[in-house]
Design a protein around this motif. Structure first.
Motif, short mmCIF file in Angstrom:
data_model
loop_
_atom_site.label_atom_id
_atom_site.label_comp_id
_atom_site.label_asym_id
_atom_site.label_seq_id
_atom_site.Cartn_x
_atom_site.Cartn_y
_atom_site.Cartn_z
N HIS A 17 28.27 50.18 43.31
CA HIS A 17 29.18 48.51 43.61
C HIS A 17 30.80 48.90 43.73
CE1 HIS A 17 25.30 46.83 41.58
NE2 HIS A 17 25.60 45.95 43.32
N ARG A 18 31.28 48.38 44.67
CA ARG A 18 32.67 48.11 44.72
C ARG A 18 33.73 47.16 44.43
NH1 ARG A 18 32.87 52.60 43.45
NH2 ARG A 18 34.64 52.37 43.98
N GLU A 19 32.44 45.74 43.67
CA GLU A 19 33.35 44.81 43.23
C GLU A 19 32.46 44.90 42.15
OE1 GLU A 19 34.98 40.66 45.09
OE2 GLU A 19 34.14 41.62 46.05
N VAL A 20 33.36 44.25 40.86
CA VAL A 20 32.47 44.04 39.36
C VAL A 20 33.53 43.03 38.84
CG1 VAL A 20 30.93 44.64 37.72
CG2 VAL A 20 31.51 46.38 39.33
N LEU A 39 35.98 48.99 29.74
CA LEU A 39 34.99 48.63 30.97
C LEU A 39 35.84 48.52 32.21
CD1 LEU A 39 31.94 49.80 32.47
CD2 LEU A 39 31.79 47.02 32.25
N ALA A 40 36.45 47.46 31.79
CA ALA A 40 37.53 47.11 33.60
C ALA A 40 37.93 48.17 34.18
CB ALA A 40 37.96 45.69 32.93
N ARG A 41 38.87 48.82 32.93
CA ARG A 41 39.90 50.12 33.40
C ARG A 41 39.52 50.51 33.87
NH1 ARG A 41 43.92 52.66 28.43
NH2 ARG A 41 44.89 54.18 30.10
N ALA A 42 38.56 51.48 33.09
CA ALA A 42 37.43 52.55 33.69
C ALA A 42 37.11 52.23 35.50
CB ALA A 42 36.21 53.08 33.08
N VAL A 49 37.52 47.21 42.89
CA VAL A 49 37.95 45.73 42.26
C VAL A 49 36.70 45.11 41.50
CG1 VAL A 49 38.04 43.57 43.60
CG2 VAL A 49 38.05 45.57 44.91
N VAL A 50 38.62 45.03 40.40
CA VAL A 50 37.57 44.10 38.88
C VAL A 50 37.93 42.60 38.43
CG1 VAL A 50 37.36 44.87 36.45
CG2 VAL A 50 37.49 46.66 38.03
N PRO A 79 36.10 35.08 41.87
CA PRO A 79 36.30 34.75 43.37
C PRO A 79 34.56 35.05 43.16
CG PRO A 79 36.63 36.87 43.15
CD PRO A 79 37.21 36.38 41.87
N GLU A 80 33.55 33.96 44.10
CA GLU A 80 32.65 34.66 44.04
C GLU A 80 32.45 35.91 44.92
OE1 GLU A 80 29.99 31.45 45.33
OE2 GLU A 80 30.79 30.14 44.58
N HIS A 81 31.17 36.68 44.70
CA HIS A 81 31.09 37.82 45.55
C HIS A 81 30.27 38.31 45.77
CE1 HIS A 81 31.25 40.25 41.96
NE2 HIS A 81 32.63 39.56 41.66
#
Length: 102
Positions: A17-20, A39-42, A49-50, A79-81
């Motif tokens: 995934h490229r957006e989480v 986790l967000a930083r990693a 995109v986090v 945002p919804e993604h």
């Protein structure tokens, strides 16, 4: 959909995934914010995109010392993604709060 995986399985899912969106439980404590911020930083370091949040998204002042908490946004701002939503430090989905739209 809720899927339980081991560490290798989790790494495999995250890598696809490229957006989480990374969430932790309502009224977070230091371990919830620390693990979600880590986790967000990693993920960001890997170019993902986090969206780092929890319900409602206001970081308590004593926990603002945790690196990355300055990037937490209100759950209403996420945002919804079509990417992945990860909830950390939650024993059950209801501990995440109002996240149904995600």
């Amino acid at each position: 959909m809720i899927t339980l995986v081991d560490a290798a399985g989790a790494a495999s899912v995250l890598a696809r995934h490229r957006e989480v969106t990374v969430l932790c439980h309502v009224r977070p404590d230091a371990d919830a914010l620390g693990s979600s911020a880590g986790l967000a930083r990693a993920l960001r370091a890997d170019g993902v995109v986090v969206h780092h949040s929890f319900d409602p998204g206001a970081v308590p002042d004593p926990l603002r010392v945790i690196p990355g908490t300055d990037r937490v946004v209100s759950i209403d701002e996420v945002p919804e993604h079509d990417g992945l939503v990860v909830a950390l430090d939650c024993a059950s989905p209801d501990r995440v709060g109002d996240w149904d739209r995600l």
